[in-house]
Scaffold this motif. Structure first.
Motif, mmCIF file in Angstrom:
data_model
loop_
_atom_site.group_PDB
_atom_site.id
_atom_site.type_symbol
_atom_site.label_atom_id
_atom_site.label_comp_id
_atom_site.label_asym_id
_atom_site.label_seq_id
_atom_site.Cartn_x
_atom_site.Cartn_y
_atom_site.Cartn_z
ATOM 1 N N PRO A 97 15.200 10.183 3.298
ATOM 2 C CA PRO A 97 14.040 9.654 4.028
ATOM 3 C C PRO A 97 13.556 10.641 5.082
ATOM 4 N N ALA A 98 12.287 10.540 5.435
ATOM 5 C CA ALA A 98 11.779 11.269 6.597
ATOM 6 C C ALA A 98 12.481 10.744 7.849
ATOM 7 N N PRO A 99 12.536 11.533 8.910
ATOM 8 C CA PRO A 99 13.282 11.133 10.105
ATOM 9 C C PRO A 99 12.894 9.767 10.670
ATOM 10 N N ASP A 100 11.626 9.355 10.516
ATOM 11 C CA ASP A 100 11.179 8.093 11.083
ATOM 12 C C ASP A 100 11.226 6.935 10.082
ATOM 13 N N ARG A 101 11.869 7.136 8.908
ATOM 14 C CA ARG A 101 11.871 6.096 7.882
ATOM 15 C C ARG A 101 13.279 5.598 7.520
ATOM 16 N N TRP A 102 14.288 6.018 8.259
ATOM 17 C CA TRP A 102 15.646 5.588 7.934
ATOM 18 C C TRP A 102 15.827 4.081 8.079
ATOM 19 N N ALA A 103 15.204 3.494 9.063
ATOM 20 C CA ALA A 103 15.369 2.057 9.287
ATOM 21 C C ALA A 103 14.923 1.253 8.086
ATOM 22 N N GLN A 104 13.888 1.703 7.409
ATOM 23 C CA GLN A 104 13.404 0.988 6.232
ATOM 24 C C GLN A 104 14.454 0.996 5.122
ATOM 25 N N LEU A 105 15.097 2.142 4.909
ATOM 26 C CA LEU A 105 16.144 2.212 3.890
ATOM 27 C C LEU A 105 17.347 1.366 4.281
ATOM 28 N N GLU A 106 17.738 1.450 5.544
ATOM 29 C CA GLU A 106 18.881 0.662 5.998
ATOM 30 C C GLU A 106 18.627 -0.827 5.814
ATOM 31 N N ASP A 128 21.592 14.964 7.264
ATOM 32 C CA ASP A 128 20.957 13.797 6.650
ATOM 33 C C ASP A 128 21.651 13.386 5.348
ATOM 34 N N THR A 129 22.154 14.358 4.604
ATOM 35 C CA THR A 129 22.868 14.046 3.368
ATOM 36 C C THR A 129 24.133 13.248 3.669
ATOM 37 N N LEU A 130 24.868 13.664 4.683
ATOM 38 C CA LEU A 130 26.076 12.933 5.076
ATOM 39 C C LEU A 130 25.726 11.516 5.516
ATOM 40 N N ARG A 131 24.649 11.384 6.254
ATOM 41 C CA ARG A 131 24.217 10.053 6.704
ATOM 42 C C ARG A 131 23.854 9.162 5.524
ATOM 43 N N LEU A 132 23.144 9.721 4.547
ATOM 44 C CA LEU A 132 22.761 8.941 3.373
ATOM 45 C C LEU A 132 23.991 8.511 2.580
ATOM 46 N N ASP A 133 24.932 9.416 2.364
ATOM 47 C CA ASP A 133 26.142 9.068 1.622
ATOM 48 C C ASP A 133 26.916 7.946 2.311
ATOM 49 N N GLN A 134 27.049 8.045 3.609
ATOM 50 C CA GLN A 134 27.785 7.014 4.351
ATOM 51 C C GLN A 134 27.086 5.663 4.247
ATOM 52 N N LEU A 135 25.770 5.677 4.332
ATOM 53 C CA LEU A 135 25.001 4.442 4.275
ATOM 54 C C LEU A 135 25.086 3.786 2.899
ATOM 55 N N GLN A 174 0.851 -1.186 0.000
ATOM 56 C CA GLN A 174 0.000 0.000 0.000
ATOM 57 C C GLN A 174 0.889 1.238 0.000
ATOM 58 N N ARG A 175 0.312 2.380 -0.357
ATOM 59 C CA ARG A 175 1.123 3.606 -0.413
ATOM 60 C C ARG A 175 1.828 3.884 0.906
ATOM 61 N N ALA A 176 1.155 3.629 2.012
ATOM 62 C CA ALA A 176 1.758 3.901 3.321
ATOM 63 C C ALA A 176 2.974 3.017 3.586
ATOM 64 N N ASP A 177 3.067 1.875 2.895
ATOM 65 C CA ASP A 177 4.202 0.979 3.085
ATOM 66 C C ASP A 177 5.460 1.492 2.397
ATOM 67 N N TRP A 178 5.287 2.344 1.410
ATOM 68 C CA TRP A 178 6.388 2.714 0.535
ATOM 69 C C TRP A 178 7.144 3.937 1.037
ATOM 70 N N LEU A 179 8.458 3.882 0.871
ATOM 71 C CA LEU A 179 9.347 5.013 1.121
ATOM 72 C C LEU A 179 9.769 5.539 -0.253
ATOM 73 N N ASP A 180 9.202 6.662 -0.655
ATOM 74 C CA ASP A 180 9.442 7.197 -1.994
ATOM 75 C C ASP A 180 10.635 8.148 -1.965
ATOM 76 N N LEU A 181 11.775 7.659 -2.464
ATOM 77 C CA LEU A 181 12.999 8.456 -2.538
ATOM 78 C C LEU A 181 13.319 8.846 -3.979
ATOM 79 N N SER A 182 12.327 8.761 -4.847
ATOM 80 C CA SER A 182 12.559 8.998 -6.273
ATOM 81 C C SER A 182 12.538 10.479 -6.645
#
Length: 311
Positions: free
Chosen positions: A299-308, A240-247, A21-29
């Motif tokens: 990602p939104a602050p509460d959605r990083w775990a999903q990306l990780e 957040d950009t630095l965190r994303l690059d490192q990840l 469902q839409r709520a399940d998705w993390l849209d980083l596009s």
């Protein structure tokens, strides 16, 4: 029917292919700030009355102050920068236009639709996306010698020190600003053209009256009057950009470029990586002209775990 152009988004198609469902998705596009400007309370007449001149004047005055617009430059707002992009080729004298790419493809489509010749000669007209989408390329003043220049600063509010807004005082120059990226309010549909008064006057006539909705006038004015939020947002985006690059680079990707709203990475097979992320309901952006490129927003602050987890 015109050909559908490649953009970020398209989450409905991702859901159809990978489920959920839409709520399940993390849209980083897309490169939209995941922590948008908070919607303020609005007067009832923002919804019920036609926008009046005072509301436009307030918005434009605040825009001038926020972006340090030269006094000699004119300004017009519209329902998103995309509306201005579509209209600009119709109010600039026709000829050949140079749009260095790869870049945001609506510019080329708009000029082509208005009968312009797209080429490599920048002497008559030049379109520069600054910073560029998708690689984050930064333009400099020495790059601009065309008779007519469009500088798209839709992503530049993350780096105001790099803005070329002072060039809006030059004849033939138009600078674009967008509310959909830095403020995270893409659905508000609010954008600005700033520059040569003759071009802006023609745009004004073409766009017609009440070209900005009452709610957009109200919300846009509140946001532009809140520089403290902008400063706090830039600090968060930098972290957040630095965190994303490192990840992402820890998982084998190479950073190619980007801004503080999106990052561009090189991988062996971008389609395979996109599919793998989509299995975890994380949507990304890939490019038909660069099979090794993949772009991720924040990602939104509460959605990083999903990306990780997906990585």
């Amino acid at each position: 029917m015109s050909e559908k152009r490649d953009h970020g988004g398209g989450l409905d198609a991702a859901i159809a292919a990978f489920g959920g469902q839409r709520a399940d998705w993390l849209d980083l596009s897309t490169g939209i700030n995941p922590v948008p400007y908070p919607i303020p309370n609005m007067p009832q007449d923002a919804w019920t009355a036609l926008p009046d001149e005072a509301a436009f004047a307030r918005l434009y005055a605040l825009a001038r102050s926020f972006w340090n617009v030269p006094e000699s430059a004119a300004i017009i707002g519209a329902t998103g920068a995309s509306a201005i992009i579509a209209a600009l080729p119709r109010v600039i004298p026709h000829g050949a236009v140079c749009i260095p790419g790869p870049t945001y493809n609506e510019h080329g489509a708009a000029f082509a639709a208005s009968g312009w010749r797209l080429g490599q000669d920048p002497s008559h007209a030049l379109v520069a996306v600054h910073p560029n989408n998708p690689d984050g390329h930064i333009w400099t003043v020495s790059d601009f010698e065309a008779a007519y220049t469009v500088i798209d600063e839709s992503f530049c509010d993350v780096m105001p020190d790099k803005s070329l807004i002072h060039l809006a005082a030059r004849p033939g120059v138009v600078v674009l600003k967008s509310f959909g990226k830095f403020w995270g309010l893409a659905g508000l549909r609010l954008g600005f053209a700033i520059g040569d008064p003759q071009i802006i006057a023609k745009l004004t006539d073409l766009l017609g009256p009440w070209q900005i909705s009452g709610p957009a006038l109200s919300i846009g004015a509140e946001a532009l009057a809140d520089p403290a939020w902008a400063d706090e947002t830039r600090a968060r985006l930098a972290t957040d950009t630095l965190r994303l690059d490192q990840l992402v680079t820890r998982n084998g990707a190479e950073l190619v470029g980007g801004t503080m709203l999106f990052r561009l990475y090189k991988v062996k097979d971008a389609q395979a990586v996109q599919d793998r992320l989509a299995q975890h309901h994380v949507w990304s952006r890939i490019f038909p002209y660069a099979p090794e490129w993949i772009r991720l927003g924040l990602p939104a602050p509460d959605r990083w775990a999903q990306l990780e987890s997906a990585l």
